[in-house]
Design a protein around this motif. Sequence first.
Motif, mmCIF file in Angstrom:
data_model
loop_
_atom_site.group_PDB
_atom_site.id
_atom_site.type_symbol
_atom_site.label_atom_id
_atom_site.label_comp_id
_atom_site.label_asym_id
_atom_site.label_seq_id
_atom_site.Cartn_x
_atom_site.Cartn_y
_atom_site.Cartn_z
ATOM 1 N N VAL A 19 0.934 -1.148 -0.086
ATOM 2 C CA VAL A 19 0.191 0.062 0.095
ATOM 3 C C VAL A 19 0.836 1.179 0.129
ATOM 4 C CG1 VAL A 19 -0.121 0.026 2.522
ATOM 5 C CG2 VAL A 19 -1.862 1.176 1.169
ATOM 6 N N THR A 20 0.520 2.099 -0.538
ATOM 7 C CA THR A 20 1.008 3.515 -0.547
ATOM 8 C C THR A 20 -0.046 4.629 -0.402
ATOM 9 O OG1 THR A 20 0.713 4.116 -2.919
ATOM 10 C CG2 THR A 20 2.813 2.883 -2.241
ATOM 11 N N LEU A 21 0.300 5.723 0.209
ATOM 12 C CA LEU A 21 -0.451 6.833 0.547
ATOM 13 C C LEU A 21 0.164 8.194 0.247
ATOM 14 C CD1 LEU A 21 -3.012 8.189 1.794
ATOM 15 C CD2 LEU A 21 -1.704 7.955 4.021
ATOM 16 N N SER A 22 -0.328 8.860 -0.826
ATOM 17 C CA SER A 22 0.198 10.114 -1.111
ATOM 18 C C SER A 22 -0.666 11.374 -0.668
ATOM 19 C CB SER A 22 0.195 10.243 -2.606
ATOM 20 O OG SER A 22 1.210 9.300 -3.245
ATOM 21 N N VAL A 23 -0.397 12.244 -0.030
ATOM 22 C CA VAL A 23 -1.306 13.263 0.610
ATOM 23 C C VAL A 23 -0.830 14.661 -0.081
ATOM 24 C CG1 VAL A 23 -2.051 14.577 2.711
ATOM 25 C CG2 VAL A 23 -1.193 12.182 2.784
ATOM 26 N N VAL A 24 -1.578 15.282 -0.775
ATOM 27 C CA VAL A 24 -1.428 16.521 -1.649
ATOM 28 C C VAL A 24 -2.041 17.584 -0.944
ATOM 29 C CG1 VAL A 24 -1.658 15.250 -3.752
ATOM 30 C CG2 VAL A 24 -3.737 16.560 -2.900
ATOM 31 N N GLU A 25 -1.523 18.744 -1.164
ATOM 32 C CA GLU A 25 -1.771 19.983 -0.194
ATOM 33 C C GLU A 25 -2.936 20.934 -0.641
ATOM 34 O OE1 GLU A 25 -0.333 20.768 2.705
ATOM 35 O OE2 GLU A 25 1.222 19.072 2.598
ATOM 36 N N ASP A 26 -3.578 21.423 0.138
ATOM 37 C CA ASP A 26 -4.217 22.734 -0.329
ATOM 38 C C ASP A 26 -5.581 22.487 -1.195
ATOM 39 O OD1 ASP A 26 -2.659 24.199 1.485
ATOM 40 O OD2 ASP A 26 -1.350 24.619 -0.298
ATOM 41 N N LEU A 27 -5.914 21.084 -1.338
ATOM 42 C CA LEU A 27 -7.202 20.894 -2.243
ATOM 43 C C LEU A 27 -8.286 20.227 -1.511
ATOM 44 C CD1 LEU A 27 -5.035 19.377 -5.075
ATOM 45 C CD2 LEU A 27 -5.739 21.679 -5.004
ATOM 46 N N PRO A 28 -9.459 20.452 -2.058
ATOM 47 C CA PRO A 28 -10.645 19.918 -1.500
ATOM 48 C C PRO A 28 -10.875 18.508 -1.805
ATOM 49 C CG PRO A 28 -11.342 21.254 -3.458
ATOM 50 C CD PRO A 28 -9.662 21.293 -3.086
ATOM 51 N N HIS A 29 -11.907 17.929 -1.218
ATOM 52 C CA HIS A 29 -12.514 16.514 -1.750
ATOM 53 C C HIS A 29 -13.171 16.989 -3.098
ATOM 54 C CE1 HIS A 29 -14.522 12.704 -0.909
ATOM 55 N NE2 HIS A 29 -15.222 12.957 -1.570
ATOM 56 N N GLY A 30 -13.042 16.112 -4.171
ATOM 57 C CA GLY A 30 -13.300 15.976 -5.240
ATOM 58 C C GLY A 30 -12.392 16.566 -6.232
ATOM 59 N N PHE A 31 -11.097 16.836 -5.930
ATOM 60 C CA PHE A 31 -9.921 17.568 -6.818
ATOM 61 C C PHE A 31 -9.994 17.214 -8.231
ATOM 62 C CE2 PHE A 31 -7.254 15.013 -4.132
ATOM 63 C CZ PHE A 31 -6.479 14.358 -4.985
ATOM 64 N N VAL A 60 -9.395 23.567 -13.459
ATOM 65 C CA VAL A 60 -9.649 24.860 -12.681
ATOM 66 C C VAL A 60 -8.330 25.461 -12.371
ATOM 67 C CG1 VAL A 60 -10.330 25.797 -10.568
ATOM 68 C CG2 VAL A 60 -11.540 24.107 -11.595
ATOM 69 N N CYS A 61 -6.935 24.682 -11.804
ATOM 70 C CA CYS A 61 -5.784 25.247 -11.586
ATOM 71 C C CYS A 61 -4.872 24.183 -11.798
ATOM 72 C CB CYS A 61 -5.866 25.730 -10.106
ATOM 73 S SG CYS A 61 -6.093 24.644 -8.716
ATOM 74 N N LYS A 62 -3.566 24.815 -11.653
ATOM 75 C CA LYS A 62 -2.240 23.809 -11.742
ATOM 76 C C LYS A 62 -2.179 22.820 -10.827
ATOM 77 C CE LYS A 62 1.098 27.006 -9.712
ATOM 78 N NZ LYS A 62 1.416 25.980 -8.803
ATOM 79 N N GLU A 63 -2.773 23.152 -9.516
ATOM 80 C CA GLU A 63 -2.572 22.209 -8.235
ATOM 81 C C GLU A 63 -3.554 21.150 -8.359
ATOM 82 O OE1 GLU A 63 -1.398 26.479 -6.922
ATOM 83 O OE2 GLU A 63 -3.214 25.583 -7.998
ATOM 84 N N THR A 64 -4.616 21.378 -8.906
ATOM 85 C CA THR A 64 -5.475 20.171 -9.139
ATOM 86 C C THR A 64 -4.747 19.170 -10.367
ATOM 87 O OG1 THR A 64 -6.940 21.382 -10.640
ATOM 88 C CG2 THR A 64 -7.595 20.834 -8.327
ATOM 89 N N GLN A 65 -4.385 19.947 -11.253
ATOM 90 C CA GLN A 65 -3.700 18.998 -12.410
ATOM 91 C C GLN A 65 -2.500 18.129 -11.754
ATOM 92 O OE1 GLN A 65 -4.299 18.747 -16.090
ATOM 93 N NE2 GLN A 65 -2.944 17.180 -15.533
ATOM 94 N N GLU A 66 -1.890 18.927 -10.994
ATOM 95 C CA GLU A 66 -0.475 18.098 -10.393
ATOM 96 C C GLU A 66 -0.859 17.061 -9.564
ATOM 97 O OE1 GLU A 66 1.286 21.257 -8.284
ATOM 98 O OE2 GLU A 66 2.479 22.115 -9.984
ATOM 99 N N ALA A 67 -2.364 17.208 -8.789
ATOM 100 C CA ALA A 67 -2.771 15.920 -7.994
ATOM 101 C C ALA A 67 -3.272 14.772 -9.053
ATOM 102 C CB ALA A 67 -3.955 16.621 -7.196
ATOM 103 N N SER A 68 -3.751 15.272 -10.264
ATOM 104 C CA SER A 68 -4.092 14.160 -11.200
ATOM 105 C C SER A 68 -3.091 13.383 -11.652
ATOM 106 C CB SER A 68 -4.952 14.866 -12.261
ATOM 107 O OG SER A 68 -5.324 14.016 -13.342
ATOM 108 N N ASP A 69 -1.854 14.461 -11.688
ATOM 109 C CA ASP A 69 -0.721 13.636 -12.306
ATOM 110 C C ASP A 69 -0.206 12.684 -11.409
ATOM 111 O OD1 ASP A 69 -0.839 15.362 -14.317
ATOM 112 O OD2 ASP A 69 0.554 16.564 -13.637
ATOM 113 N N ILE A 70 -0.109 12.809 -9.942
ATOM 114 C CA ILE A 70 0.023 11.789 -8.974
ATOM 115 C C ILE A 70 -0.867 10.518 -9.323
ATOM 116 C CG2 ILE A 70 0.233 11.205 -6.534
ATOM 117 C CD1 ILE A 70 0.393 14.054 -6.135
ATOM 118 N N CYS A 71 -1.985 10.775 -9.608
ATOM 119 C CA CYS A 71 -2.765 9.489 -9.810
ATOM 120 C C CYS A 71 -2.343 8.866 -11.206
ATOM 121 C CB CYS A 71 -4.234 9.921 -10.098
ATOM 122 S SG CYS A 71 -4.950 10.665 -8.375
#
Length: 697
Positions: A645-657, A663-674
Amino acid sequence: MSVPSDMDHKDAFAALQAVCSDVIIALNGSPNSSHGDYTDRILGVMRQIQEHGRSVEPLITGFTSVYHHFDLDAETPGNGYRTLVKVVLSCTTHITQKARYIASNCSGPFFRMEHNAAEMEAYCSALCQLRALLYLAQGLLNDNAHGQLLSQEEGGLSKKFVQEYISMHKACFYGRCLGFQFSPSLRPFLQTVVISMVSFGENYKKQQTGLGIAALSFFTSGKYVMDPELRGSEFERITQNLDMQFWKSFWNITETELLSGLCRIASSVVQVNLTLTVPGEALSLPLASDPSLSVSVLPPVAHWGPGPVNMRLISHTLRQGQDSAELLAFSRPEGPQLSLPVTFNRQTSPLSPCLLIHFHGGGFVAQTSKSHENYLKSWSKDLNVPVLSVDYSLAPEAPFPRALEECFYAYCWALKNCHLLGSTAERVCFAGDSAGGNLCITVSMRAISHGVRVPDGIVAAYPATLLTTDASPSRLLTLIDPLLPLSVLYKCIDAYAGTGSQTIQPAMQLDTLAALGHDTMKLLNSITQRANTWFLSLTEQKEPSLPSSTTSSNGILTSAPRTEDRPQESREYPENFEPIRSRCLVDLQTPCTPIMKNPFVSPLLAPDNLLKGLPPVHLVASALDALLDDSVMFAKKLRNMNQPVTLSVVEDLPHGFLSLVQVCKETQEASDICVKRIREVLQQEEPSPAHRQPGLN
């Protein structure tokens, strides 16, 4: 999760105290001090902020000394206690910045005394309510076992938290302070969502379809732009009082052809985007432990008997089988858009060895693959694999286990018919968000229990792993979260558990362009009246305080319910403190049914033998998500069983990012982790034999 050091938070509170004193000195010597009432309001609120700061600082110090014990490991800092500290420090930072502006500019001729008084009062209210959350979290910390984030005591703090949620003032978090804890680039979007939701709620239950209500709502939204206090109080009322059908209608607005067409403009272009309806027929698949034997998989039958399963096939590249007559026989038209032009001379790519199977989020009650297709198109392009997203039936019309049965059947059908989907299915990955993350895990558990091959890996974004009402430090955030309030979370749980609902076979969705004509006459008939009302509301004089609030002796806006409306005194609060109470009271029904503890509903409660056969699980959570602790505790459980199992915790984003990826580069970066985690699953060199059984032709 990046958190300030002990010295940093002490510096933050020292700066808060100092700047409050600076404001008091500056206002007393300002020529604008003649603005009597407003000056007194700012002076009063600054003294109140100082008092909150002195009380909150030792609480933060206590949490920072122990919160590392609740992390998954030293390399993965993240849990609800860290989140609460982060949110409180974010609030104090905003207050400090605004107070510095007041201290520097209060003597100027263009300084808006009334506006700045309202701003500081709102953030003072927010700090007061966050202080209450810290006391509640302190109770969790004292009552729970070492390293345990969820309070699984019958009643206890979980029940008290519900009582507090009902009575505590929350409107300040949806007005001027909206989204202060999130990335600044998200705040305009969150404001748009909240204004849209409040306007939609005002027109709800009028004789309109969703598209018509959305159009009418445009003309009522202006007053909520101009009056943050009105917006906050109305949002609080809506989240606590409106029924599940309202939330389904609002969330499904994105399903209309008009809005989804606008989103489609900015999304990646794919060669295949087919909606499929697969009839419910028994399937025969090889047994994972012995492929010479077979296992029978029955179609979904819960609640209304056998029925078809809907899916969406997305592929950046047209592959063999995807333009076959056999697959196109399952296809169904979707509005005016033809998903796949039938051109027999088109060049096709060979079958992909990989297949991504996706289960969408939406609280088990709303949305479809269409709501999520924008990021799925990007994933198909980035990963160069076909994506099959399952459109399972939604609660409350289809409570548990209908969605689970349909998703499991869709997975088995995909294994057997992978050649039609453009894949050999040598490597299969499950992906899903929120409710879909839950289904990724539970469908895999169902595959284990049926003896069917399990996928090669799971990537679950902010999954709901515990559908009970147990409190946790991150779940305390449902009191301030504009996207996942506690009352809405409970409504979703209640609907999926099937408490008190009558299940019926879902009707076809009406919110399409065909409904636009039906709405047009009603829209035109009321457009003049609505427009006049809106413009009049912009010119009316507004009261500076909340409609349900009074102004205390020190000038701070406080809600003042009758004594009989207040909950019983709670030991969580010291004698000299009481959070601000709301007049917007509601009898919040707490879901309570044994189904909530069913391991196929709450996989965190699953026995080891059901989890032992899971493939590698990759969890991607947000530090500011109310369901963060669900991911942390599930990851801990798997690790304690020696499950990968791995867990990645992204910053400053809400549920449903993931739904906000554009919407913004932060959500795109979180999608890139997926995407990175999915690629790890699909590109692993040698899947275990139990996981790898190619589909049957």
